[in-house]
Enzyme design. Structure first.
Site, mmCIF file in Angstrom:
data_model
loop_
_atom_site.group_PDB
_atom_site.id
_atom_site.type_symbol
_atom_site.label_atom_id
_atom_site.label_comp_id
_atom_site.label_asym_id
_atom_site.label_seq_id
_atom_site.Cartn_x
_atom_site.Cartn_y
_atom_site.Cartn_z
ATOM 1 N N ASP A 309 0.852 -1.176 0.000
ATOM 2 C CA ASP A 309 0.000 0.000 0.000
ATOM 3 C C ASP A 309 0.893 1.233 0.000
ATOM 4 O O ASP A 309 2.077 1.166 0.321
ATOM 5 C CB ASP A 309 -0.898 -0.011 1.242
ATOM 6 C CG ASP A 309 -2.003 1.031 1.162
ATOM 7 O OD1 ASP A 309 -2.149 1.647 0.089
ATOM 8 O OD2 ASP A 309 -2.694 1.229 2.163
ATOM 9 N N THR A 311 0.017 4.457 1.619
ATOM 10 C CA THR A 311 -0.021 5.160 2.891
ATOM 11 C C THR A 311 0.535 4.297 4.013
ATOM 12 O O THR A 311 0.121 3.162 4.192
ATOM 13 C CB THR A 311 -1.467 5.572 3.231
ATOM 14 O OG1 THR A 311 -1.987 6.327 2.145
ATOM 15 C CG2 THR A 311 -1.503 6.400 4.496
ATOM 16 N N ASP A 545 -1.675 -3.400 6.337
ATOM 17 C CA ASP A 545 -1.818 -2.978 7.727
ATOM 18 C C ASP A 545 -3.256 -3.032 8.230
ATOM 19 O O ASP A 545 -3.487 -3.089 9.429
ATOM 20 C CB ASP A 545 -1.266 -1.556 7.929
ATOM 21 C CG ASP A 545 -1.937 -0.541 7.017
ATOM 22 O OD1 ASP A 545 -2.836 -0.931 6.246
ATOM 23 O OD2 ASP A 545 -1.554 0.646 7.072
#
Length: 792
Positions: A309, A311, A545
């Protein structure tokens, strides 16, 4: 109630009466409570049984018992390796079980409900269907519910959907369990509990832990399974050959047959692999990477595609102001920088944007405030009216700028195309308190996600090692592509909207092979993209996450999760980055390469013993000759020629890329040495049969040349030589000599006679040329076989 009233004086939760205690009890008795069924993990007993009652342990235990019956206990030392190997397996599985059983998606175990018009704090498992929840900022929604009364409720669903921006939920809309309240307040009625809830499905999906598939351990296990089919019948034939055909007493026949069977099993290879991986875990822990499964290190070393990802992975997860652009449109004498800092200073609760502005401009002046309106996703701006400095707005340019500022909006759009986020500072002239449509632009605040300082170096490492990077972000493709360009992953304009890819396996495969950056990527689409990569032959690691990443993490060969991520993701991951820092990944890959490269080399040492034990046993049965070793001799030879050197070689630095067919290459290296030893020992067995040497000299004539040839194999495995490896060879030769002298009584050694000395000398001189001859013959046969199969 005070905290609620301070947040929003119009919100009256007591208007939501909620259930009565009688209704709560009735629903609980009907099985409509929020209790979660237990996860289906193995019990401790099942783990013990699975690791103890194996075919490998059964064979060794049977040999152990048979040797005990002979009374020659010194020959049972091999059992120590078996016990340690079993213990490591049990500890590893128990560790994984405890991690899974402690898994909780919820970080809070209490919630506030309204029952009979009163607020009540309960544990989340005490809630029932139709209970009314009180949702306040900072709380987590623990059950699927529908909003009864909403006061500008904003929900963070990033752990569910991957979208980083909060969403507004109105009365009548549904809120899924696992999301967080960012701002606003609401009363919401629970509509799904327990196993029916979205949270439970995610939790169970995460708890179905998938162990990493270790090619190295799988290859070793496969080899042992093949050998297991051979060992028992060949051992029985050896015993029958020696007891009935040759006439050796049953105790000696058991000892010699046991020595052959022990020699066939490369039990030390399993142990060494587990130890090498465990030491890798310790080294990585010092670098703040927690390996939850040993095989995860190896799998990551074989990875050729890493999906991650944007971010929180490549970026720090929060924006930073890069430029404050003055527009000079207001004609106001007030410094816009002071005004922007004053707006941020006026609110105690600061979102990521406000914190970035505050970090850039400083604390700001303490201007007297007349009124203020906090930022919300619905308004997309915050407003503060100051006593002496008028009204100022901070928010979205698209919301605050009218049609007459078309040129400025075009400028904002150009910034957005570059992945730059723009916040507008505007001033309302005159004494008006709140008329955003009349606000005049004063400044543009430009922001970008902060790229982690070592991200460039980490990506450069993977590029140099031919590991492809795929960015799969829930953000807009332009924002994701901008990060990709700044990192040098893509050129101008290279991005794809994952939501626009046709839901067709071939279209998904084509997209993931030809693109690097994916925006608007849903959890399901991430999973599909990773599956397409694996079906195309890639070994894929996924870095995530959130709960939304669970399905993709499960699909990947190796799952890596940031420590700041959701518990559900962490609980089912193979590796956790404790500092949530992707840049430690090269260290993890290097550690895996160290283990695989070194184990693939030293595996040849173990397989030499397996090769000569199997070949020798078969030939001796056919020729009616006795096996020349006892188990204690196998233990002695294994210590200096295999165990000790392989341990040191397995710890060397070795960051070379992983090559395929590890065990096949190890076998090809081992066979020439094994055949050389087997050839010699057949001659020694014949010498015993023909009484060319006395019985007490046979052991010397068998063990010493076997040890010398084993040292030759160690020399070949250790090339290219360096001073450490030369020192290792000298040390192992010294250990071999010391063992023969110190433990001569246990080994039944006597001083070598002249004939024995000549045999030993001749064998030592002829062994290396014989080994090269076997190697040449093997290569010729292999080349012919490959040509016959049509392979280059």
């Amino acid at each position: 109630m005070d905290a609620i009233d301070q947040h929003n004086t119009h919100f009256k939760p007591e208007s939501c009466q909620g259930l009565s205690e009688q209704e709560v009890e009735q629903r609980r008795s009907n099985g409509q409570g929020n209790s979660m069924p237990p996860a289906g993990t193995k019990t401790v007993g099942q783990i013990l049984v699975a690791n103890i009652l194996t075919w490998f342990n059964f064979i060794n235990s049977a040999i152990f018992i048979l040797i005990l019956l002979t009374g020659r206990v010194i020959n049972t030392l091999f059992m120590g390796v078996v016990l340690i190997n079993t213990l490591i397996g049990i500890i590893q599985e128990l560790r994984a079980k405890f991690v899974i059983d402690k898994l909780r998606v919820l970080t809070e175990s209490h919630a506030t409900v309204i029952r009979e018009g009163q607020q009540k704090t309960i544990r989340f498992d005490e809630a029932v269907l139709d209970d009314v929840l009180l949702l306040l900022p900072g709380t987590q929604v623990f059950a699927d519910c529908r909003i009864i009364d909403s006061q500008e409720l904003e929900i963070d669903e990033s752990t569910l959907t991957g979208e980083s921006d909060p969403v507004t939920r109105q009365t009548g809309e549904q809120v899924l369990s696992g999301s967080f309240v960012v701002s606003g307040s609401a009363c919401a009625r629970i509509v799904k509990v327990g196993a029916d809830s979205h949270l439970y499905r995610l939790t169970m999906d995460a708890k179905r832990y998938i162990r990493a598939s270790s090619a190295l351990l799988s290859a070793i296990s496969k080899l042992i399974r093949v050998l297991s089919v051979i060992i028992v019948p060949l051992g029985a034939l050896l015993f029958a050959n020696q007891y009935w055909r040759i006439g050796i007493d049953w105790q000696e026949a058991v000892i010699r047959s046991s020595a052959a069977m022990i020699g066939m099993i490369p039990e030390g290879l399993v142990l060494l692999t587990s130890i090498a991986l465990a030491l890798g875990v310790i080294r990585l822990a010092n670098k703040r990477a927690l390996v939850q499964e040993l095989a995860g290190i190896e799998v990551l070393a074989r990875t050729d595609v890493i999906c991650l990802d944007k971010t929180g992975t490549l970026t720090a997860g929060f924006p930073a102001v890069t430029e404050f652009v003055l527009l000079d449109e207001t004609g106001n004498s007030t410094d816009p920088r002071l005004a922007a800092a004053a707006i941020v200073n006026a609110f105690e609760d600061k979102n990521a944007t406000a914190r970035a502005v505050s970090d850039y401009l400083g604390p700001g002046p303490d201007w007297a405030v007349k009124s203020k309106t906090p930022f919300s996703s619905a308004r997309k701006y915050s407003r503060v009216s100051f006593e002496q400095f008028g009204t100022w707005y901070l928010g979205s340019p698209v919301t605050l700028l009218g049609p007459k500022y078309e040129e400025l909006l075009d400028r904002v759009e150009q910034y957005a195309d570059q992945g730059i986020r723009v916040v507008l500072l505007a001033h309302l002239p005159g004494s008006l308190d709140d008329r955003p449509e009349l606000a005049v632009p004063a400044a543009l605040i430009l922001m970008e996600d902060q790229i982690r300082p070592q991200a460039h170096d980490a990506l450069a490492y993977f590029s140099q090692n031919r590991v492809a990077i795929k960015i799969m972000s829930g953000d807009h493709p332009k924002a994701a592509a901008a990060i990709g360009r700044r990192l040098g992953l893509v050129s101008e304009g290279e991005a794809i909207n994952a939501a626009g890819i046709p839901d067709d396996p071939q279209a998904i495969k084509d997209a993931v092979e030809t693109h690097t950056v994916f925006g608007n990527t849903t959890p399901r689409r991430k999973q599909q993209l990773i599956r397409a990569l694996r079906e195309d032959g890639h070994t894929v690691a996924m870095v995530g996450d959130g709960v939304n990443d669970v399905s993709a993490l499960r699909e990947a060969d190796c799952s890596i999760v940031m420590a700041s991520g959701a518990d559900a993701a962490k609980g089912m991951s193979h590796i956790i980055l404790l500092d949530s820092d992707f840049t430690v990944m090269p260290s993890v890959v290097q550690e895996g390469r160290r283990v695989i490269g070194n184990i693939s080399r030293v595996a040849s040492l173990f397989l030499v013993k397996t090769t000569y034990a199997c070949c020798l046993s078969l030939v001796l049965v056919l020729l009616g000759l006795a096996y020349p070793f006892d188990p204690i001799h196998q233990t002695m030879l294994g210590s200096f020629a295999i165990g000790l050197p392989s341990f040191f070689l397995a710890l060397e630095k070795n960051f070379d890329p992983v090559r395929p067919n590890i065990m096949r290459r190890a076998v090809l290296k081992a066979v020439p040495g094994g055949l050389t030893i087997a050839t010699y020992l057949v001659g020694i067995a014949a010498a015993e049969k023909l009484a060319w040497l006395s019985p007490d000299q046979i052991r010397l004539a068998a063990v010493i040349p076997t040890g010398v040839i084993s040292l030759m194999v160690l020399f070949r495995i250790s090339r290219p030589l360096n001073w450490k490896r030369v020192l290792l060879l000298i040390a192992m030769a010294a250990v071999f000599a010391a063992e023969g002298v110190i433990f001569s009584s246990y080994l039944d050694f006597s001083w070598p006679e002249t004939a024995t000395q000549l045999v030993i000398l001749a064998a030592s001189l002829l062994a290396y040329p014989l080994m090269l001859a076997w190697e040449a013959l093997l290569k010729t046969l292999l080349a012919k076989m490959l040509r016959w199969r049509g392979k280059p």
